[in-house]
Design a protein around this motif. Structure first.
Motif, mmCIF file in Angstrom:
data_model
loop_
_atom_site.group_PDB
_atom_site.id
_atom_site.type_symbol
_atom_site.label_atom_id
_atom_site.label_comp_id
_atom_site.label_asym_id
_atom_site.label_seq_id
_atom_site.Cartn_x
_atom_site.Cartn_y
_atom_site.Cartn_z
ATOM 1 N N ASN A 15 0.801 -1.221 0.000
ATOM 2 C CA ASN A 15 0.000 0.000 0.000
ATOM 3 C C ASN A 15 0.835 1.272 0.000
ATOM 4 O O ASN A 15 0.277 2.370 -0.039
ATOM 5 N N GLU A 16 2.163 1.128 0.041
ATOM 6 C CA GLU A 16 3.041 2.292 0.071
ATOM 7 C C GLU A 16 3.670 2.537 -1.300
ATOM 8 O O GLU A 16 3.801 1.624 -2.111
ATOM 9 N N ILE A 17 4.057 3.789 -1.540
ATOM 10 C CA ILE A 17 4.729 4.146 -2.791
ATOM 11 C C ILE A 17 6.230 3.948 -2.618
ATOM 12 O O ILE A 17 6.837 4.454 -1.677
ATOM 13 N N ASP A 62 7.028 -2.540 -7.331
ATOM 14 C CA ASP A 62 6.476 -1.788 -6.196
ATOM 15 C C ASP A 62 5.599 -2.635 -5.291
ATOM 16 O O ASP A 62 4.850 -2.099 -4.471
ATOM 17 N N LYS A 63 5.697 -3.961 -5.431
ATOM 18 C CA LYS A 63 4.893 -4.867 -4.618
ATOM 19 C C LYS A 63 5.773 -5.976 -4.046
ATOM 20 O O LYS A 63 6.887 -6.233 -4.512
ATOM 21 N N PHE A 64 5.254 -6.636 -3.014
ATOM 22 C CA PHE A 64 5.916 -7.791 -2.414
ATOM 23 C C PHE A 64 5.505 -9.050 -3.180
ATOM 24 O O PHE A 64 4.359 -9.481 -3.091
ATOM 25 N N HIS A 65 6.411 -9.616 -3.953
ATOM 26 C CA HIS A 65 6.152 -10.853 -4.674
ATOM 27 C C HIS A 65 6.908 -11.988 -3.988
ATOM 28 O O HIS A 65 8.107 -11.857 -3.710
ATOM 29 N N ASN A 66 6.224 -13.073 -3.702
ATOM 30 C CA ASN A 66 6.821 -14.227 -3.007
ATOM 31 C C ASN A 66 7.440 -13.833 -1.667
ATOM 32 O O ASN A 66 8.395 -14.461 -1.199
#
Length: 326
Positions: free
Chosen positions: A119-121, A146-150
Motif C-alpha cells: 500500500n506504500e509508494i 512496487d509490490k511484495f512478490h513471493n
C-alpha cells in the motif's frame, strides 16, 4: 671517479626502490573516505567504478554518489549522480544501486522509500544516463517493482546478464529472493514459460544483498546473512548449473575479523578477465563505531581452489595491490 660511480649506483638503487614502491602500491581499506555501504561495481571505459549507498539515516539517503579509479588505489568521487529531485516518487532510503551498460546507455537500478507493504509508494526504480557518472534521470517515472512478490521486499536489486545476452533482475529483502526476466528496454518484464514473472530462488539462510556471476560455466549465487547493524553480517554462496537454481548453500566466505572490523557484508565482485583476478568489494564497520550507519567500503582479493570453491576471504587493512584494467 670511484666516488662518482658509487653515487650513480646509489641513485640507481633509490630509483629502483621508488619504482618498486609504486608497483606494489596498495589500495588500503576503506578505499575512499565517507560512510558508504552496499557497493555495486563495474568496469567502464577502462576504469573501475563503485556505486554505493550513502550510509546515513533513511531520511538523509536522498542521493547516490559514485567513485571511479584507473588502478583500484586512487579514487575520484562523482557527487550526486542522482537524487530525489530527479526521482519524484522517491523521498528517502535510496539504497544498493546496481549499474549496467546497455546500448550505449547506463542504467542505474536502486531501491527507495523502504516500503513495508503493497500500500506504500516505493520499491525498485531505474534511472538512465549517457555517461557512467550521470547525471541520471528517471527512466520510468514510477517504480519498476512496487509490490511484495513471493514475500520479497523490493530492495537490494542486482542486474545479471546471462550467457545468451538476457538480462535478469535478482532482488529481495525479508529473507526472500526473486529473479525476473527484464525486457529489452528495461521498462518491465517478460513472463517465463509458465506465465509467471517472479520466480523465487531463495537459498538457506538468505537475508538480502544478492549477487551472481558465471565462472567456468557455473552460476555462483552470493548473498548476505545476519542483521546489517550487527557484527555478524556476512556473505555466503551457492553454485548451480542454472541462474534459477536450485541453489544449495555452500558456506560463508566473508565475515568479521574481531581484530580488523565487524559487519562485513553486502558485496559485489570485480572480475578482471584479462588478468584473471577477482576482487570482492563490500562494506564493514570499523571497530571504533557503534552507529549502525557507520559503514565503509572496502576491497580484498577473492580466490578459488582447484575445484572452483570460493576460498574464505581474509579482510585486511591493506586492501589490494594497484591493478590496471588492461
Amino acid at each position: 671517479m670511484k666516488y662518482l660511480f658509487s653515487s650513480l649506483l646509489l641513485l640507481a638503487g633509490l630509483a629502483s626502490l621508488a619504482q618498486d614502491s609504486k608497483t606494489i602500491k596498495q589500495s588500503g581499506n576503506p578505499i575512499f573516505k565517507g560512510w558508504y555501504a552496499d557497493p555495486d561495481v563495474a568496469i567502464f571505459n577502462n576504469k573501475y567504478w563503485v556505486y554505493p549507498t550513502y550510509s546515513a539515516k533513511y531520511k538523509e539517503q536522498v542521493f547516490l554518489d559514485a567513485f571511479s579509479s584507473d588502478d583500484l588505489v586512487t579514487w575520484k568521487k562523482h557527487e550526486h549522480i542522482v537524487d530525489t529531485s530527479a526521482i519524484k516518487w522517491a523521498n528517502k532510503a535510496m539504497w544498493a544501486p546496481a549499474i549496467v551498460k546497455k546500448d550505449k546507455k547506463y542504467y542505474l537500478f536502486f531501491g527507495a522509500n523502504d516500503i513495508q507493504s503493497d500500500n506504500e509508494i516505493g520499491g525498485i526504480g531505474v534511472a538512465v544516463a549517457d555517461k557512467p557518472e550521470g547525471p541520471y534521470k528517471d527512466h520510468l517515472g514510477k517504480p519498476l517493482v512496487d509490490k511484495f512478490h513471493n514475500g520479497a521486499q523490493p530492495i537490494d536489486q542486482f542486474v545479471f546478464k546471462d550467457k545468451d545476452g538476457q538480462y535478469y533482475l535478482i532482488y529481495g529483502g525479508w529473507r526472500h529472493c526473486n529473479i525476473a526476466k527484464l525486457n529489452k528496454d528495461f521498462t518491465g518484464f517478460l513472463p517465463f514459460e509458465d506465465g509467471t514473472i517472479f520466480k523465487e530462488i531463495t537459498p538457506d539462510n538468505y537475508v538480502e544483498g544478492p549477487y551472481m556471476f558465471i565462472r567456468n560455466g557455473k552460476y555462483y549465487f552470493m548473498w548476505s546473512e545476519g542483521g546489517w547493524t550487527g557484527p555478524d553480517y556476512s556473505v555466503a554462496y551457492a553454485v548451480s548449473d542454472s541462474p534459477f537454481g536450485p541453489f544449495k548453500r555452500v558456506g560463508k566466505i566473508l565475515k568479521q575479523d574481531a581484530s580488523i572490523a565487524t559487519g562485513a557484508g553486502h558485496h559485489s565482485v570485480i572480475i578482471n578477465e584479462k588478468k584473471g583476478a577477482y576482487y570482492i568489494v563490500y562494506h564493514r564497520r570499523p571497530l571504533t563505531e557503534t552507529d549502525g550507519n557507520h559503514r565503509v567500503t572496502c576491497i580484498d582479493e577473492m580466490k578459488f581452489d582447484t575445484e572452483g570453491n570460493i576460498l574464505p576471504v581474509k579482510i585486511t587493512n591493506e586492501g589490494v595491490k594497484a591493478q590496471k584494467v588492461k
